[in-house]
Design a protein around this motif. Structure first.
Motif, PDB file in Angstrom:
ATOM      1  N   ASP A  83       4.977   2.038  15.730  1.00  0.00           N
ATOM      2  CA  ASP A  83       4.124   0.848  15.768  1.00  0.00           C
ATOM      3  C   ASP A  83       3.278   0.763  14.501  1.00  0.00           C
ATOM      4  OD1 ASP A  83       1.655   2.366  16.226  1.00  0.00           O
ATOM      5  OD2 ASP A  83       2.240   2.495  18.323  1.00  0.00           O
ATOM      6  N   THR A  84       3.202   1.887  13.764  1.00  0.00           N
ATOM      7  CA  THR A  84       2.491   1.929  12.488  1.00  0.00           C
ATOM      8  C   THR A  84       3.299   2.769  11.514  1.00  0.00           C
ATOM      9  OG1 THR A  84       0.359   1.839  13.649  1.00  0.00           O
ATOM     10  CG2 THR A  84       0.314   2.535  11.335  1.00  0.00           C
ATOM     11  N   ILE A  85       3.491   2.242  10.319  1.00  0.00           N
ATOM     12  CA  ILE A  85       4.175   2.978   9.247  1.00  0.00           C
ATOM     13  C   ILE A  85       3.166   3.154   8.123  1.00  0.00           C
ATOM     14  CG2 ILE A  85       6.048   2.954   7.545  1.00  0.00           C
ATOM     15  CD1 ILE A  85       7.470   0.921   9.521  1.00  0.00           C
ATOM     16  N   ILE A  86       2.932   4.394   7.758  1.00  0.00           N
ATOM     17  CA  ILE A  86       2.025   4.656   6.643  1.00  0.00           C
ATOM     18  C   ILE A  86       2.869   5.144   5.476  1.00  0.00           C
ATOM     19  CG2 ILE A  86       0.067   5.997   5.800  1.00  0.00           C
ATOM     20  CD1 ILE A  86      -0.850   6.245   8.756  1.00  0.00           C
ATOM     21  N   PHE A  87       2.878   4.358   4.416  1.00  0.00           N
ATOM     22  CA  PHE A  87       3.587   4.744   3.193  1.00  0.00           C
ATOM     23  C   PHE A  87       2.563   5.365   2.256  1.00  0.00           C
ATOM     24  CE2 PHE A  87       5.376   2.960  -1.030  1.00  0.00           C
ATOM     25  CZ  PHE A  87       5.870   4.202  -1.380  1.00  0.00           C
ATOM     26  N   LEU A  88       2.709   6.664   2.039  1.00  0.00           N
ATOM     27  CA  LEU A  88       1.823   7.383   1.123  1.00  0.00           C
ATOM     28  C   LEU A  88       2.392   7.251  -0.284  1.00  0.00           C
ATOM     29  CD1 LEU A  88       0.432  10.685   2.626  1.00  0.00           C
ATOM     30  CD2 LEU A  88      -0.767   8.981   1.278  1.00  0.00           C
ATOM     31  N   ASP A  89       1.818   6.365  -1.042  1.00  0.00           N
ATOM     32  CA  ASP A  89       2.289   6.051  -2.388  1.00  0.00           C
ATOM     33  C   ASP A  89       1.357   6.682  -3.421  1.00  0.00           C
ATOM     34  OD1 ASP A  89       3.817   4.964  -4.377  1.00  0.00           O
ATOM     35  OD2 ASP A  89       3.068   2.914  -4.132  1.00  0.00           O
ATOM     36  N   THR A  90       1.313   7.993  -3.405  1.00  0.00           N
ATOM     37  CA  THR A  90       0.462   8.768  -4.308  1.00  0.00           C
ATOM     38  C   THR A  90       0.966   8.622  -5.742  1.00  0.00           C
ATOM     39  OG1 THR A  90       0.192  10.316  -2.485  1.00  0.00           O
ATOM     40  CG2 THR A  90      -0.512  11.090  -4.642  1.00  0.00           C
ATOM     41  N   PRO A  91       0.055   8.517  -6.718  1.00  0.00           N
ATOM     42  CA  PRO A  91       0.487   8.376  -8.117  1.00  0.00           C
ATOM     43  C   PRO A  91       1.423   9.505  -8.554  1.00  0.00           C
ATOM     44  CG  PRO A  91      -1.879   8.018  -7.926  1.00  0.00           C
ATOM     45  CD  PRO A  91      -1.400   8.507  -6.580  1.00  0.00           C
ATOM     46  N   LEU A  92       2.389   9.147  -9.393  1.00  0.00           N
ATOM     47  CA  LEU A  92       3.402  10.084  -9.867  1.00  0.00           C
ATOM     48  C   LEU A  92       2.794  11.321 -10.506  1.00  0.00           C
ATOM     49  CD1 LEU A  92       6.365  10.799 -10.379  1.00  0.00           C
ATOM     50  CD2 LEU A  92       6.267   9.377 -12.441  1.00  0.00           C
ATOM     51  N   TRP A  93       1.791  11.170 -11.350  1.00  0.00           N
ATOM     52  CA  TRP A  93       1.190  12.321 -12.038  1.00  0.00           C
ATOM     53  C   TRP A  93       0.613  13.314 -11.028  1.00  0.00           C
ATOM     54  CZ3 TRP A  93      -3.803  13.776 -11.318  1.00  0.00           C
ATOM     55  CH2 TRP A  93      -4.690  12.811 -10.796  1.00  0.00           C
ATOM     56  N   LYS A  94       0.028  12.792  -9.952  1.00  0.00           N
ATOM     57  CA  LYS A  94      -0.581  13.655  -8.943  1.00  0.00           C
ATOM     58  C   LYS A  94       0.491  14.415  -8.157  1.00  0.00           C
ATOM     59  CE  LYS A  94      -4.408  12.410  -6.884  1.00  0.00           C
ATOM     60  NZ  LYS A  94      -5.406  11.771  -5.998  1.00  0.00           N
ATOM     61  N   ARG A  95       1.594  13.733  -7.837  1.00  0.00           N
ATOM     62  CA  ARG A  95       2.685  14.399  -7.114  1.00  0.00           C
ATOM     63  C   ARG A  95       3.301  15.508  -7.955  1.00  0.00           C
ATOM     64  NH1 ARG A  95       6.653  10.306  -6.352  1.00  0.00           N
ATOM     65  NH2 ARG A  95       5.343   8.761  -7.330  1.00  0.00           N
ATOM     66  N   LEU A 153      -1.074   3.674   1.388  1.00  0.00           N
ATOM     67  CA  LEU A 153      -2.207   4.462   0.919  1.00  0.00           C
ATOM     68  C   LEU A 153      -1.821   5.173  -0.372  1.00  0.00           C
ATOM     69  CD1 LEU A 153      -3.329   6.243   4.227  1.00  0.00           C
ATOM     70  CD2 LEU A 153      -4.293   4.178   3.218  1.00  0.00           C
ATOM     71  N   THR A 154      -2.777   5.347  -1.252  1.00  0.00           N
ATOM     72  CA  THR A 154      -2.522   6.107  -2.481  1.00  0.00           C
ATOM     73  C   THR A 154      -3.160   7.489  -2.410  1.00  0.00           C
ATOM     74  OG1 THR A 154      -4.453   5.113  -3.540  1.00  0.00           O
ATOM     75  CG2 THR A 154      -2.315   4.049  -3.931  1.00  0.00           C
ATOM     76  N   ASP A 155      -3.810   7.788  -1.297  1.00  0.00           N
ATOM     77  CA  ASP A 155      -4.481   9.075  -1.139  1.00  0.00           C
ATOM     78  C   ASP A 155      -4.451   9.473   0.327  1.00  0.00           C
ATOM     79  OD1 ASP A 155      -6.478  11.126  -0.785  1.00  0.00           O
ATOM     80  OD2 ASP A 155      -7.325  10.517  -2.705  1.00  0.00           O
ATOM     81  N   SER A 156      -4.048  10.697   0.619  1.00  0.00           N
ATOM     82  CA  SER A 156      -3.928  11.159   2.006  1.00  0.00           C
ATOM     83  C   SER A 156      -5.277  11.297   2.700  1.00  0.00           C
ATOM     84  CB  SER A 156      -3.183  12.491   2.058  1.00  0.00           C
ATOM     85  OG  SER A 156      -3.908  13.492   1.386  1.00  0.00           O
ATOM     86  N   ARG A 157      -6.361  11.242   1.954  1.00  0.00           N
ATOM     87  CA  ARG A 157      -7.689  11.364   2.562  1.00  0.00           C
ATOM     88  C   ARG A 157      -8.231  10.030   3.050  1.00  0.00           C
ATOM     89  NH1 ARG A 157      -9.783  14.781  -2.424  1.00  0.00           N
ATOM     90  NH2 ARG A 157      -8.814  12.955  -3.301  1.00  0.00           N
ATOM     91  N   SER A 158      -7.490   8.965   2.848  1.00  0.00           N
ATOM     92  CA  SER A 158      -7.946   7.617   3.220  1.00  0.00           C
ATOM     93  C   SER A 158      -7.688   7.354   4.695  1.00  0.00           C
ATOM     94  CB  SER A 158      -7.218   6.562   2.382  1.00  0.00           C
ATOM     95  OG  SER A 158      -7.437   6.793   1.022  1.00  0.00           O
ATOM     96  N   LEU A 159      -8.623   7.755   5.535  1.00  0.00           N
ATOM     97  CA  LEU A 159      -8.465   7.537   6.972  1.00  0.00           C
ATOM     98  C   LEU A 159      -9.401   6.455   7.486  1.00  0.00           C
ATOM     99  CD1 LEU A 159      -8.107  11.147   8.432  1.00  0.00           C
ATOM    100  CD2 LEU A 159      -6.379   9.372   8.299  1.00  0.00           C
ATOM    101  N   HIS A 160     -10.055   5.725   6.598  1.00  0.00           N
ATOM    102  CA  HIS A 160     -11.020   4.715   7.015  1.00  0.00           C
ATOM    103  C   HIS A 160     -10.388   3.569   7.804  1.00  0.00           C
ATOM    104  CE1 HIS A 160      -9.470   3.333   3.142  1.00  0.00           C
ATOM    105  NE2 HIS A 160      -9.639   2.117   3.629  1.00  0.00           N
ATOM    106  N   PHE A 161      -9.049   3.445   7.756  1.00  0.00           N
ATOM    107  CA  PHE A 161      -8.372   2.370   8.468  1.00  0.00           C
ATOM    108  C   PHE A 161      -8.281   2.630   9.962  1.00  0.00           C
ATOM    109  CE2 PHE A 161      -5.147   5.342   7.154  1.00  0.00           C
ATOM    110  CZ  PHE A 161      -4.412   5.520   8.290  1.00  0.00           C
TER     111      PHE A 161
END
Length: 163
Positions: A83-95, A153-161
């Motif tokens: 019912d929810t899909i979270i795409f973690l789109d972290t910047p390439l340099w960080k990965r 999300l671009t950061d796994s710490r973003s749980l404000h949603f």
């Protein structure tokens, strides 16, 4: 949020987010890598696509879940099931940095892993990252039919949603 699929490439923060979200909303989480590559007393083996689906369906029958993993054809059904899909789109340099840092932590024994952490695996992780980036357009196209339930999300710490 009762059925959440967290998807992203290697070192995007999927496991970190799954653990934190699981704690916050009190829903069990499952690593898809552990469903694909099953650990037994005799060793680790790769389940067939049918076996993977059987495990996923058994978990689904029990109610709420969080699955986290990369984009694999064998479990793309989760795009429909969630019912929810979270795409973690972290910047390439960080990965890229996380891949190397993870490798070092595994080599000195401060981070466990389910696979053999060696230079061959390190190379594979960088290759998977290059492959993902070169095929990003087709991945994004697979998400389009589900856009009403996708959170990027671009950061796994973003749980404000999460309310």
């Amino acid at each position: 949020m009762e059925k959440v699929f967290i998807i992203g490439i290697v070192a995007s923060g999927k496991t970190t987010l799954a653990k934190r979200l699981s704690e916050k909303i009190k829903v069990p989480w499952y690593e898809l890598d552990c469903i694909v590559h099953h650990q037994t007393a005799a060793g680790r083996y790769k389940r067939t696509a049918e076996e993977q689906m059987e495990v996923i369906n058994n978990i689904d029958m029990n109610g709420s879940w969080i699955f986290e993993g990369t984009d694999r054809e064998s479990y793309r059904c989760l795009l429909e099931m969630a019912d929810t899909i979270i795409f973690l789109d972290t910047p390439l340099w960080k990965r890229k940095l996380r891949i190397f840092t993870r490798f070092l932590k595994q080599k000195i024994g401060i981070e466990p892993c389910h696979y053999k952490s060696d230079l061959k695996m390190l190379n594979r992780m960088y290759q998977w990252t290059r492959d993902f980036e070169s095929k990003r357009e087709s991945f994004e196209a697979r998400l389009l039919p589900h856009k009403s339930k996708v959170i990027r999300l671009t950061d796994s710490r973003s749980l404000h949603f999460v309310t």
